[in-house]
Design a protein around this motif. Structure first.
Motif, PDB file in Angstrom:
ATOM      1  N   MET A  23      -3.395  31.498  15.551  1.00 17.19           N
ATOM      2  CA  MET A  23      -2.012  30.974  15.262  1.00 17.19           C
ATOM      3  C   MET A  23      -2.041  30.457  13.894  1.00 17.19           C
ATOM      4  SD  MET A  23       0.257  28.341  17.344  1.00 17.19           S
ATOM      5  CE  MET A  23       1.985  28.509  17.493  1.00 17.19           C
ATOM      6  N   GLU A  24      -1.171  30.528  12.945  1.00 22.66           N
ATOM      7  CA  GLU A  24      -1.031  30.125  11.653  1.00 22.66           C
ATOM      8  C   GLU A  24      -0.416  29.032  11.603  1.00 22.66           C
ATOM      9  OE1 GLU A  24       1.518  31.520   7.491  1.00 22.66           O
ATOM     10  OE2 GLU A  24       0.709  32.956   8.993  1.00 22.66           O
ATOM     11  N   THR A  25      -0.833  27.961  10.826  1.00 17.86           N
ATOM     12  CA  THR A  25      -0.336  26.668  11.102  1.00 17.86           C
ATOM     13  C   THR A  25       0.424  26.575   9.358  1.00 17.86           C
ATOM     14  OG1 THR A  25      -2.241  25.777   9.916  1.00 17.86           O
ATOM     15  CG2 THR A  25      -1.863  25.535  12.300  1.00 17.86           C
ATOM     16  N   LYS A  26       1.469  26.084   9.523  1.00 12.20           N
ATOM     17  CA  LYS A  26       2.162  25.743   8.060  1.00 12.20           C
ATOM     18  C   LYS A  26       2.218  24.430   7.661  1.00 12.20           C
ATOM     19  CE  LYS A  26       6.461  27.318   5.930  1.00 12.20           C
ATOM     20  NZ  LYS A  26       7.727  27.889   5.931  1.00 12.20           N
ATOM     21  N   GLU A  27       2.087  24.248   6.397  1.00 15.66           N
ATOM     22  CA  GLU A  27       2.016  23.044   5.790  1.00 15.66           C
ATOM     23  C   GLU A  27       3.163  22.326   5.875  1.00 15.66           C
ATOM     24  OE1 GLU A  27       0.014  22.080   2.249  1.00 15.66           O
ATOM     25  OE2 GLU A  27      -1.650  23.618   2.574  1.00 15.66           O
ATOM     26  N   PRO A  28       3.423  21.028   6.146  1.00 21.04           N
ATOM     27  CA  PRO A  28       4.620  20.277   5.914  1.00 21.04           C
ATOM     28  C   PRO A  28       5.331  20.540   4.388  1.00 21.04           C
ATOM     29  CG  PRO A  28       2.797  18.736   6.567  1.00 21.04           C
ATOM     30  CD  PRO A  28       2.216  19.978   6.097  1.00 21.04           C
ATOM     31  N   ALA A  29       6.930  20.627   4.808  1.00 18.73           N
ATOM     32  CA  ALA A  29       7.736  21.095   3.830  1.00 18.73           C
ATOM     33  C   ALA A  29       7.600  19.963   2.745  1.00 18.73           C
ATOM     34  CB  ALA A  29       9.141  20.994   4.100  1.00 18.73           C
ATOM     35  N   SER A  30       7.105  18.649   2.874  1.00 17.77           N
ATOM     36  CA  SER A  30       6.892  17.591   1.630  1.00 17.77           C
ATOM     37  C   SER A  30       5.813  18.230   1.003  1.00 17.77           C
ATOM     38  CB  SER A  30       6.602  16.472   2.457  1.00 17.77           C
ATOM     39  OG  SER A  30       5.538  16.463   3.153  1.00 17.77           O
ATOM     40  N   LEU A  31       4.861  18.944   1.395  1.00 17.39           N
ATOM     41  CA  LEU A  31       3.665  19.227   0.577  1.00 17.39           C
ATOM     42  C   LEU A  31       3.818  20.693  -0.071  1.00 17.39           C
ATOM     43  CD1 LEU A  31       0.741  18.504   2.730  1.00 17.39           C
ATOM     44  CD2 LEU A  31       1.780  17.136   0.820  1.00 17.39           C
ATOM     45  N   ASP A  32       5.219  21.223  -0.001  1.00 16.82           N
ATOM     46  CA  ASP A  32       5.368  22.497  -0.454  1.00 16.82           C
ATOM     47  C   ASP A  32       6.189  22.393  -1.839  1.00 16.82           C
ATOM     48  OD1 ASP A  32       5.477  25.255  -0.880  1.00 16.82           O
ATOM     49  OD2 ASP A  32       7.127  25.522   0.424  1.00 16.82           O
ATOM     50  N   TYR A  33       5.458  21.917  -2.920  1.00 17.39           N
ATOM     51  CA  TYR A  33       6.229  21.698  -4.099  1.00 17.39           C
ATOM     52  C   TYR A  33       6.596  22.916  -4.780  1.00 17.39           C
ATOM     53  CZ  TYR A  33       4.554  16.924  -3.603  1.00 17.39           C
ATOM     54  OH  TYR A  33       4.253  15.641  -3.034  1.00 17.39           O
ATOM     55  N   PRO A  34       7.844  23.249  -5.459  1.00 18.29           N
ATOM     56  CA  PRO A  34       8.190  24.226  -6.343  1.00 18.29           C
ATOM     57  C   PRO A  34       7.332  23.830  -7.469  1.00 18.29           C
ATOM     58  CG  PRO A  34      10.137  22.882  -5.563  1.00 18.29           C
ATOM     59  CD  PRO A  34       8.811  22.148  -5.072  1.00 18.29           C
ATOM     60  N   ALA A  35       7.068  25.236  -8.395  1.00 18.90           N
ATOM     61  CA  ALA A  35       6.176  25.342  -9.370  1.00 18.90           C
ATOM     62  C   ALA A  35       6.839  24.421 -10.547  1.00 18.90           C
ATOM     63  CB  ALA A  35       6.159  26.779  -9.944  1.00 18.90           C
ATOM     64  N   ARG A  36       8.139  24.221 -10.446  1.00 13.60           N
ATOM     65  CA  ARG A  36       8.752  23.334 -11.769  1.00 13.60           C
ATOM     66  C   ARG A  36       8.559  21.910 -11.468  1.00 13.60           C
ATOM     67  NH1 ARG A  36       9.936  24.400 -16.258  1.00 13.60           N
ATOM     68  NH2 ARG A  36      11.450  25.930 -15.685  1.00 13.60           N
ATOM     69  N   THR A  37       8.228  21.404 -10.277  1.00 11.68           N
ATOM     70  CA  THR A  37       8.154  20.218  -9.736  1.00 11.68           C
ATOM     71  C   THR A  37       6.497  19.905 -10.306  1.00 11.68           C
ATOM     72  OG1 THR A  37       9.212  20.111  -8.015  1.00 11.68           O
ATOM     73  CG2 THR A  37       7.669  18.315  -7.962  1.00 11.68           C
ATOM     74  N   LEU A  38       5.572  20.878 -10.032  1.00 19.32           N
ATOM     75  CA  LEU A  38       4.262  20.651 -10.471  1.00 19.32           C
ATOM     76  C   LEU A  38       3.954  20.451 -11.965  1.00 19.32           C
ATOM     77  CD1 LEU A  38       2.351  23.079  -7.838  1.00 19.32           C
ATOM     78  CD2 LEU A  38       2.554  20.260  -7.792  1.00 19.32           C
ATOM     79  N   GLU A  39       5.060  21.302 -12.678  1.00 19.60           N
ATOM     80  CA  GLU A  39       4.909  21.528 -14.211  1.00 19.60           C
ATOM     81  C   GLU A  39       5.259  20.229 -14.549  1.00 19.60           C
ATOM     82  OE1 GLU A  39       6.730  24.403 -16.351  1.00 19.60           O
ATOM     83  OE2 GLU A  39       6.788  25.730 -14.514  1.00 19.60           O
TER      84      GLU A  39
END
Length: 124
Positions: A1-17
């Motif tokens: 079963m695939e586990t998905k990371e919490p949405a709070s850890l799924d940063y858009p690329a622009r946020t990381l930039e």
């Protein structure tokens, strides 16, 4: 079963930039110095010592790209005489940057002490 990371850890690329930009030591220093007012490149380089001309140019370009700094041609000469200033967005970032700069200034002795202790532990 695939586990998905919490949405709070799924940063858009622009946020990381943006995080990469604002976490850069030169970004903090240049923003802090431009908080003193509009400056020409040479004045800013002097005030932001020890930044090199190359790093200052790169930092100013990145800050312009994100809308935090504006570049104005003062005199149309060759090369052009330009001034740099914080935009409203840059001034809002300056508020956060000032907190980090003040924290560093207030804790520099403790940071130096901890660094020396860590270096000594590696030697021992």
């Amino acid at each position: 079963m695939e586990t998905k990371e919490p949405a709070s850890l799924d940063y858009p690329a622009r946020t990381l930039e943006v995080m990469d930009l604002v976490g850069n030591k030169w970004t903090l220093l240049v923003t802090y110095r431009l908080g003193e007012g509009m400056m020409r490149f040479s004045d800013l380089k002097r005030r932001a010592h020890p930044i090199s001309s190359k790093m200052l140019t790169q930092t100013l370009r990145e800050l312009q790209r994100f809308g935090m700094v504006e570049r104005s041609v003062v005199v149309a000469t060759t090369p052009p005489s330009v001034e740099y200033a914080l935009t409203d967005l840059g001034r809002s970032f300056l508020s956060a940057a000032s907190v980090i700069c003040a924290w560093t200034r207030d804790n520099i002795e403790a940071l130096d002490r901890a660094s020396r202790m860590a270096e000594q532990a590696v030697v021992d």
